[in-house]
Design an enzyme around this catalytic site. Structure first.
Site, PDB file in Angstrom:
ATOM      1  N   LEU A 247       3.080 -24.115  18.646  1.00 37.09           N
ATOM      2  CA  LEU A 247       4.773 -24.264  18.981  1.00 37.09           C
ATOM      3  C   LEU A 247       4.907 -22.567  18.857  1.00 37.09           C
ATOM      4  O   LEU A 247       4.655 -21.853  17.919  1.00 37.09           O
ATOM      5  CB  LEU A 247       5.639 -24.950  18.082  1.00 37.09           C
ATOM      6  N   ASP A 248       6.191 -22.151  19.488  1.00 36.51           N
ATOM      7  CA  ASP A 248       6.764 -20.943  19.508  1.00 36.51           C
ATOM      8  C   ASP A 248       7.297 -20.753  18.087  1.00 36.51           C
ATOM      9  O   ASP A 248       7.679 -21.651  17.419  1.00 36.51           O
ATOM     10  CB  ASP A 248       7.632 -20.654  20.595  1.00 36.51           C
ATOM     11  N   LYS A 249       7.275 -19.444  17.710  1.00 37.93           N
ATOM     12  CA  LYS A 249       7.682 -19.156  16.409  1.00 37.93           C
ATOM     13  C   LYS A 249       9.184 -19.856  16.030  1.00 37.93           C
ATOM     14  O   LYS A 249       9.240 -20.307  15.033  1.00 37.93           O
ATOM     15  CB  LYS A 249       8.262 -17.570  16.268  1.00 37.93           C
TER      16      LYS A 249
ATOM     17  N   THR B 263      10.535 -22.456  17.718  1.00 38.59           N
ATOM     18  CA  THR B 263      10.565 -23.720  18.067  1.00 38.59           C
ATOM     19  C   THR B 263      10.199 -24.572  16.770  1.00 38.59           C
ATOM     20  O   THR B 263       9.187 -24.233  16.291  1.00 38.59           O
ATOM     21  CB  THR B 263       9.735 -24.204  19.371  1.00 38.59           C
TER      22      THR B 263
ATOM     23  N   ARG C  59      11.042 -23.288  28.087  1.00 37.97           N
ATOM     24  CA  ARG C  59      11.818 -22.256  28.261  1.00 37.97           C
ATOM     25  C   ARG C  59      11.915 -21.711  29.527  1.00 37.97           C
ATOM     26  O   ARG C  59      12.996 -21.497  30.029  1.00 37.97           O
ATOM     27  CB  ARG C  59      11.292 -21.322  27.260  1.00 37.97           C
TER      28      ARG C  59
END
Length: 316
Positions: free
Chosen positions: A146-148, A150, A249
């Site tokens: 997961l993105d930082k 998110t 996104r």
């Protein structure tokens, strides 16, 4: 340090695939040794740990032939250079094969420049020391990321077999990943599907973009459905069919409804709410247990900042 172990196999008529494509060395070995992932086998081949008829073979694409004698050397685990750090983890589910956690905003998944010892991987190594070497030194046990900024549900494998099985479920789309996101504006329809390939942005290499497949983009499919209209904002349920970097996104921005608070793909700000990043939360993760096949459904509670945003928009 544990000594190396050796696996010896002989290619015989009954285990020689009729399909020539499946005779590729890496494919054949992954079928014969299910405890090792194909990527792990490819690494062993490239590093010279595989012999064919007593000769070191570093070519993963060669075809095995009936009568070939193969030797696979499993080197001792590499000493982990990563530091185990006591980072609080919110565990949603755990057994001997896997764990599912609720990742907070601001936590980077694996080491990268500027984040060497404060990542989820560092915390996992402190929490579960048998992860060392599962799926690679830098990303032990990581099935997907997961993105930082998110938040939400993320599965981590505890064994090579579980890692291979869970990654195969994601690739085969049998594992289901659903996200909640707040976007600017209101889509014109109740639901839809975005099927647009994604690749690295040609100018800003930190970003992703819609890139044609013939120019290096990879298939990316996102399904979405409106959950709640909030004035000029909308709460949407996103379901991933593929898992490209920044997929939701990029796709939400492409459809003209970028995520609130997204620093890369949106110019607007969430007035009155201090969000740590994009308003995107990995809400539900559904998969089959690698051993029993039992359905596992993990739901990650909505984080405080996300809930505050919803409350503010509802009051308006």
């Amino acid at each position: 340090m544990t000594d190396s172990s050796v696996i010896t196999l002989t290619v015989e008529g009954e285990n020689l695939p009729q399909n020539k494509q499946n005779r590729r060395l890496d494919l054949w070995l992954s079928q014969q040794i299910p405890d090792l992932s194909r990527s792990r086998i490819q690494t062993l081949i490239s590093q010279g740990w595989v012999k064919v008829n007593e000769q070191v073979c570093t070519a993963k694409k060669i075809s095995v032939q009936s009568g070939d004698r193969l030797e696979i050397i499993l080197p001792p685990p590499q000493p982990l250079e990563l530091e185990a750090v006591d980072i609080p983890l919110d565990i949603l589910y755990e057994d001997d094969c896997l764990l599912i956690l609720n990742k907070p905003a601001g936590l980077v998944v694996h080491p990268a420049p500027g984040h060497q010892n404060d990542t989820l991987v560092n915390g996992l190594l402190a929490y579960c020391d048998q992860l060392a070497g599962i799926g690679g030194v830098q990303r032990p046990g990581i099935v997907h990321r997961l993105d930082k900024d998110t938040t939400g549900a993320m599965v981590v494998a505890k064994t090579d077999f579980s890692l291979q099985n869970l990654q195969a479920q994601i690739k085969a789309k049998t594992a289901r990943r659903q996200y909640l996101g707040v976007v600017y504006g209101v889509p014109k329809t109740e639901s839809g599907t975005i099927n647009q390939p994604i690749g690295r942005h040609p100018i800003d290499r930190k970003k992703m973009a819609i890139i044609p497949i013939e120019k290096g983009g990879r298939e990316a499919i996102t399904h979405w459905q409106i959950q709640e209209r909030l004035g000029n904002y909308t709460l949407i349920l996103f379901t991933l069919e593929t898992g490209r970097t920044h997929q939701i996104r990029v796709h939400s921005s492409f459809m003209g409804n970028p995520l609130v608070g997204d620093p890369e793909y949106s110019r607007g700000k969430a007035m009155g709410v201090n969000l740590p990043g994009q308003a995107l939360h990995a809400w539900k993760l559904t998969l089959n247990h690698p051993i029993s096949g039992e359905k596992i459904e993990a739901i990650a509670p909505i984080p405080d900042a996300f809930q505050t945003l919803l409350d503010v928009l509802r009051r308006r």
